[in-house]
Design a protein around this motif. Sequence first.
Motif, short mmCIF file in Angstrom:
data_model
loop_
_atom_site.label_atom_id
_atom_site.label_comp_id
_atom_site.label_asym_id
_atom_site.label_seq_id
_atom_site.Cartn_x
_atom_site.Cartn_y
_atom_site.Cartn_z
N TYR A 283 4.15 11.15 -2.34
CA TYR A 283 5.54 11.62 -2.27
C TYR A 283 5.64 12.59 -1.10
CZ TYR A 283 6.38 9.67 -6.90
OH TYR A 283 6.52 8.82 -7.95
N ARG A 284 6.60 12.39 -0.24
CA ARG A 284 6.71 13.19 0.99
C ARG A 284 6.97 14.66 0.73
NH1 ARG A 284 10.99 9.58 3.59
NH2 ARG A 284 10.38 7.96 2.17
N GLY A 285 7.79 14.99 -0.21
CA GLY A 285 8.20 16.37 -0.41
C GLY A 285 7.21 17.24 -1.17
N ILE A 286 6.20 16.64 -1.77
CA ILE A 286 5.28 17.42 -2.60
C ILE A 286 4.20 18.09 -1.76
CG2 ILE A 286 3.55 17.26 -4.43
CD1 ILE A 286 5.32 15.24 -5.79
N GLY A 287 3.73 17.42 -0.72
CA GLY A 287 2.73 18.01 0.16
C GLY A 287 1.35 18.13 -0.47
N GLN A 288 1.02 17.25 -1.38
CA GLN A 288 -0.28 17.27 -2.03
C GLN A 288 -1.23 16.26 -1.40
OE1 GLN A 288 -1.07 19.48 -4.50
NE2 GLN A 288 0.97 20.33 -4.30
N ASN A 289 -2.49 16.39 -1.72
CA ASN A 289 -3.55 15.50 -1.26
C ASN A 289 -3.65 14.36 -2.28
OD1 ASN A 289 -5.56 14.94 0.68
ND2 ASN A 289 -7.15 15.74 -0.68
N GLN A 290 -2.81 13.34 -2.11
CA GLN A 290 -2.71 12.32 -3.14
C GLN A 290 -2.34 10.95 -2.58
OE1 GLN A 290 1.82 13.18 -4.63
NE2 GLN A 290 0.24 14.36 -5.62
N LEU A 291 -2.49 9.95 -3.44
CA LEU A 291 -2.00 8.61 -3.19
C LEU A 291 -1.00 8.28 -4.29
CD1 LEU A 291 -5.25 6.54 -2.45
CD2 LEU A 291 -3.75 7.68 -0.81
N ARG A 292 -0.01 7.49 -3.93
CA ARG A 292 0.97 6.99 -4.90
C ARG A 292 0.92 5.48 -4.81
NH1 ARG A 292 7.29 7.31 -3.92
NH2 ARG A 292 6.38 7.01 -1.89
N ILE A 293 0.57 4.84 -5.92
CA ILE A 293 0.28 3.41 -5.89
C ILE A 293 1.12 2.69 -6.94
CG2 ILE A 293 -1.53 1.68 -6.13
CD1 ILE A 293 -3.52 4.03 -5.47
N GLY A 294 1.83 1.68 -6.49
CA GLY A 294 2.64 0.89 -7.41
C GLY A 294 1.79 -0.01 -8.29
N GLY A 295 2.21 -0.13 -9.52
CA GLY A 295 1.56 -1.04 -10.46
C GLY A 295 2.55 -2.10 -10.91
N PHE A 296 3.42 -2.49 -10.03
CA PHE A 296 4.53 -3.40 -10.33
C PHE A 296 4.04 -4.73 -10.90
CE2 PHE A 296 5.69 -0.92 -6.45
CZ PHE A 296 6.48 0.02 -7.11
N PRO A 297 4.88 -5.41 -11.65
CA PRO A 297 4.45 -6.67 -12.27
C PRO A 297 4.07 -7.74 -11.25
CG PRO A 297 6.81 -6.32 -12.62
CD PRO A 297 6.25 -5.07 -12.01
N SER A 298 4.58 -7.64 -10.04
CA SER A 298 4.23 -8.64 -9.02
C SER A 298 2.82 -8.44 -8.47
CB SER A 298 5.23 -8.58 -7.86
OG SER A 298 5.23 -7.29 -7.28
N ILE A 299 2.17 -7.34 -8.82
CA ILE A 299 0.82 -7.06 -8.35
C ILE A 299 -0.19 -7.62 -9.35
CG2 ILE A 299 -0.84 -5.24 -7.79
CD1 ILE A 299 1.63 -3.52 -6.99
N ASP A 300 -1.05 -8.47 -8.86
CA ASP A 300 -2.08 -9.07 -9.69
C ASP A 300 -3.06 -7.98 -10.14
OD1 ASP A 300 -4.51 -10.43 -10.51
OD2 ASP A 300 -3.69 -12.21 -9.53
N PRO A 301 -3.34 -7.86 -11.42
CA PRO A 301 -4.27 -6.83 -11.89
C PRO A 301 -5.63 -6.87 -11.21
CG PRO A 301 -3.06 -7.72 -13.74
CD PRO A 301 -2.73 -8.59 -12.55
#
Length: 111
Positions: free
Chosen positions: A76-94
């Motif tokens: 997230y741009r506004g948080i400024g943390q050392n992180q990843l944000r990863i979608g787990g959307f249904p279109s993504i194969d597990p």
Amino acid sequence: RWMLELGGIDAVDARCRRNTSTLYNWAEQQSYARPFVENPDDRSTVVATIEFDASVDTGNLIEVLRQHGIVDVSPYRGIGQNQLRIGGFPSIDPEDTEALVECISYVIEHS
């Protein structure tokens, strides 16, 4: 139509939960990572945000992943943390989510 063929809303929900659970479980097993939201009951079942300690340069991690065709893992741009944000959307194969955590581990271990 695709969601109905997958099994409907329950199957779509289960697929999202499987993807984000893979990410959260992986993070909880690492000494350098953790889910950004600590309480499992409050975590998103669609988008997982993983926090890393200072030993991980997520800017470099994101760049290496991008160079190998893995995109859209920025924090997230506004948080400024050392992180990843990863979608787990249904279109993504597990299986792709499982491969992603292996890639993340590899890049971190070899950086």
